[in-house]
Design a protein around this motif. Structure first.
Motif, PDB file in Angstrom:
ATOM      1  N   TRP A 240       0.870  -1.278   0.034  1.00  0.00           N
ATOM      2  CA  TRP A 240       0.128  -0.210   0.336  1.00  0.00           C
ATOM      3  C   TRP A 240       0.983   0.966   0.253  1.00  0.00           C
ATOM      4  N   ILE A 241       1.774   1.363   0.609  1.00  0.00           N
ATOM      5  CA  ILE A 241       2.977   1.919   0.847  1.00  0.00           C
ATOM      6  C   ILE A 241       3.218   3.137  -1.079  1.00  0.00           C
ATOM      7  N   GLY A 242       3.720   1.515  -1.510  1.00  0.00           N
ATOM      8  CA  GLY A 242       4.751   1.602  -2.766  1.00  0.00           C
ATOM      9  C   GLY A 242       3.194   2.416  -3.494  1.00  0.00           C
ATOM     10  N   GLN A 243       1.850   1.881  -3.397  1.00  0.00           N
ATOM     11  CA  GLN A 243       1.025   2.426  -4.649  1.00  0.00           C
ATOM     12  C   GLN A 243       0.654   3.539  -4.359  1.00  0.00           C
ATOM     13  N   GLY A 244       0.516   3.979  -2.760  1.00  0.00           N
ATOM     14  CA  GLY A 244       0.317   5.388  -2.674  1.00  0.00           C
ATOM     15  C   GLY A 244       1.963   6.740  -3.078  1.00  0.00           C
ATOM     16  N   LEU A 245       2.553   6.257  -3.259  1.00  0.00           N
ATOM     17  CA  LEU A 245       3.403   6.838  -3.618  1.00  0.00           C
ATOM     18  C   LEU A 245       3.715   7.017  -5.243  1.00  0.00           C
ATOM     19  N   ALA A 246       2.860   5.625  -5.765  1.00  0.00           N
ATOM     20  CA  ALA A 246       3.466   5.912  -7.686  1.00  0.00           C
ATOM     21  C   ALA A 246       2.196   7.346  -6.989  1.00  0.00           C
ATOM     22  N   ASP A 247       0.652   6.667  -6.977  1.00  0.00           N
ATOM     23  CA  ASP A 247       0.069   7.964  -7.030  1.00  0.00           C
ATOM     24  C   ASP A 247       0.673   9.065  -7.687  1.00  0.00           C
ATOM     25  N   LEU A 248       1.046   9.381  -6.584  1.00  0.00           N
ATOM     26  CA  LEU A 248       1.934  10.935  -5.946  1.00  0.00           C
ATOM     27  C   LEU A 248       2.975  11.229  -6.698  1.00  0.00           C
ATOM     28  N   CYS A 256      12.597  12.301  -5.034  1.00  0.00           N
ATOM     29  CA  CYS A 256      12.754  11.281  -4.494  1.00  0.00           C
ATOM     30  C   CYS A 256      11.632  11.435  -3.803  1.00  0.00           C
ATOM     31  N   PHE A 257      11.370  10.737  -3.174  1.00  0.00           N
ATOM     32  CA  PHE A 257      10.232  10.414  -1.369  1.00  0.00           C
ATOM     33  C   PHE A 257      11.367  10.339  -0.168  1.00  0.00           C
ATOM     34  N   ILE A 258      10.502  10.599   0.701  1.00  0.00           N
ATOM     35  CA  ILE A 258      11.734  11.261   2.016  1.00  0.00           C
ATOM     36  C   ILE A 258      10.489  10.008   2.749  1.00  0.00           C
ATOM     37  N   ILE A 271      10.933  -1.913   3.243  1.00  0.00           N
ATOM     38  CA  ILE A 271      11.747  -0.889   2.488  1.00  0.00           C
ATOM     39  C   ILE A 271      11.452  -1.209   1.175  1.00  0.00           C
ATOM     40  N   ASP A 272      12.414  -2.944   1.189  1.00  0.00           N
ATOM     41  CA  ASP A 272      11.908  -3.042  -0.511  1.00  0.00           C
ATOM     42  C   ASP A 272      11.237  -3.387  -1.228  1.00  0.00           C
ATOM     43  N   GLN A 273      10.225  -4.469  -0.361  1.00  0.00           N
ATOM     44  CA  GLN A 273       8.617  -4.728  -0.957  1.00  0.00           C
ATOM     45  C   GLN A 273       8.180  -3.208  -0.975  1.00  0.00           C
ATOM     46  N   ILE A 293      13.348   5.824  -3.375  1.00  0.00           N
ATOM     47  CA  ILE A 293      13.088   6.300  -2.305  1.00  0.00           C
ATOM     48  C   ILE A 293      13.683   6.436  -0.910  1.00  0.00           C
ATOM     49  N   ARG A 294      13.919   7.315  -0.215  1.00  0.00           N
ATOM     50  CA  ARG A 294      15.093   7.596   0.917  1.00  0.00           C
ATOM     51  C   ARG A 294      14.657   7.486   2.370  1.00  0.00           C
ATOM     52  N   LEU A 295      14.729   6.584   3.522  1.00  0.00           N
ATOM     53  CA  LEU A 295      14.656   7.615   4.401  1.00  0.00           C
ATOM     54  C   LEU A 295      15.842   8.460   5.175  1.00  0.00           C
TER      55      LEU A 295
END
Length: 314
Positions: A240-248, A256-258, A271-273, A293-295
């Motif tokens: 769900w995190i990855g899908q939301g970032l793709a929408d953004l 980059c996303f932090i 994080i890899d998933q 995608i960074r921390l």
């Protein structure tokens, strides 16, 4: 070197610090937040500022507050943790300390701190996502903090991603944070532990044998020990995190996303998933660059540092 003071106002503590132009905290202190008496919060903030300013020349003050801050960066329209409603915080604190003051949403301040001095250094288009109990965020576009027309932009956790989905605390249904937050992680882990306790043996042992006692720390510990249910719960929110970032990315196209917040402390598990989910879900995948995608790097100091730097740019 010009010095400013940043203040991160939380429901339990007020963190204040003197910050230089390079984002370094020169001095730092904490005060308990008088949350039961929101009218006294301004005095607590002012006392911390005045103590820090005793031996230094301070240019301005930035306040980071959880809630809606108006477009003039002066009034907190709504702060759930402090019961502020249309609170003229900028004027109250400025009158008490005799310095210029700006007020900013705490997630915006965090995003600015990370973009300027943390994981976003060198990027002009940055989206910061805090994954904790809920999901917060901040956006920097073309080197400028994006606040929206009324100062209430970047409420990323309340994008409605699932029609007729889970009820959210904001009153809507299907919000992203209901599927990709720390609360969602715990809810999913508890649900699976009730349904299949044998697969959740390690998780239930850590949690004292009862699904209702499962919290985020227990899910993390169990996942690191290989518990199948804990790992599945992390995989679920990672998707769900990855899908939301793709929408953004489809809307904002950042470099980059932090990712910050409490769930990022378990990033080794998921994080890899999340990165894989992002790449699979991205519009036009294969024909566009992938945002990093960074921390987050600044930890709990990001909001304080960001607020102080925004005060310098008032």
């Amino acid at each position: 070197m010009a010095l400013t003071i940043g203040v991160d106002i939380g429901g339990t503590k007020v963190a204040a610090g003197v910050v230089d132009e390079d984002g370094r905290i020169v001095e730092h202190l904490l005060r308990p937040t008088p949350a039961e008496n929101p009218d006294q919060v301004a005095h607590t903030i002012a006392d911390a500022i005045l103590e820090l300013a005793k031996s230094r020349e301070i240019e301005a003050v930035g306040l980071g507050a959880a809630g809606f801050v108006d477009e003039t960066r002066s009034v907190v329209r709504f702060a759930p943790n402090l019961a502020w409603r249309e609170e003229p915080l900028q004027k109250k604190v400025s009158d008490l300390v005799g310095l210029p003051v700006v007020v900013e949403n705490d997630a915006n301040a965090m995003a600015w701190g990370e973009a300027r001095f943390g994981a976003g250094r060198g990027e002009s288009h940055v989206v910061c996502v805090t994954v904790g109990t809920g999901i917060g965020g901040g956006i920097v576009l073309d080197g400028l903090l994006y606040r929206g027309r009324w100062g209430m932009g970047a409420e990323l956790g309340h994008m409605q991603t699932v029609p007729d989905g889970r009820l959210c605390g904001c009153g809507n249904v299907g919000c992203w944070e209901q599927y990709a937050s720390g609360s969602a992680l715990v809810e999913e882990a508890r649900r699976m532990a009730r349904t299949d306790p044998e697969r959740a043996a390690t998780l239930l042992e850590i949690a004292g044998g009862t699904p209702d006692r499962i919290e985020g720390n227990e899910v993390t510990e169990a996942a690191r020990q290989g518990d199948p249910v804990a790992l599945a719960a992390f995989s679920w929110i990672a998707r769900w995190i990855g899908q939301g970032l793709a929408d953004l990315a489809a809307v904002l196209d950042p470099g980059c996303f932090i990712l910050g917040g409490g769930v990022s402390n378990a990033s080794d598990v998921w994080i890899d998933q999340a990165r894989e989910s992002f790449a699979r879900s991205l519009t036009g995948r294969g024909h566009r660059p992938l945002a990093d995608i960074r921390l987050a790097e600044l930890g709990a100091s990001a909001g304080l540092v960001g607020a102080a730097d925004l005060a310098r740019r008032r």
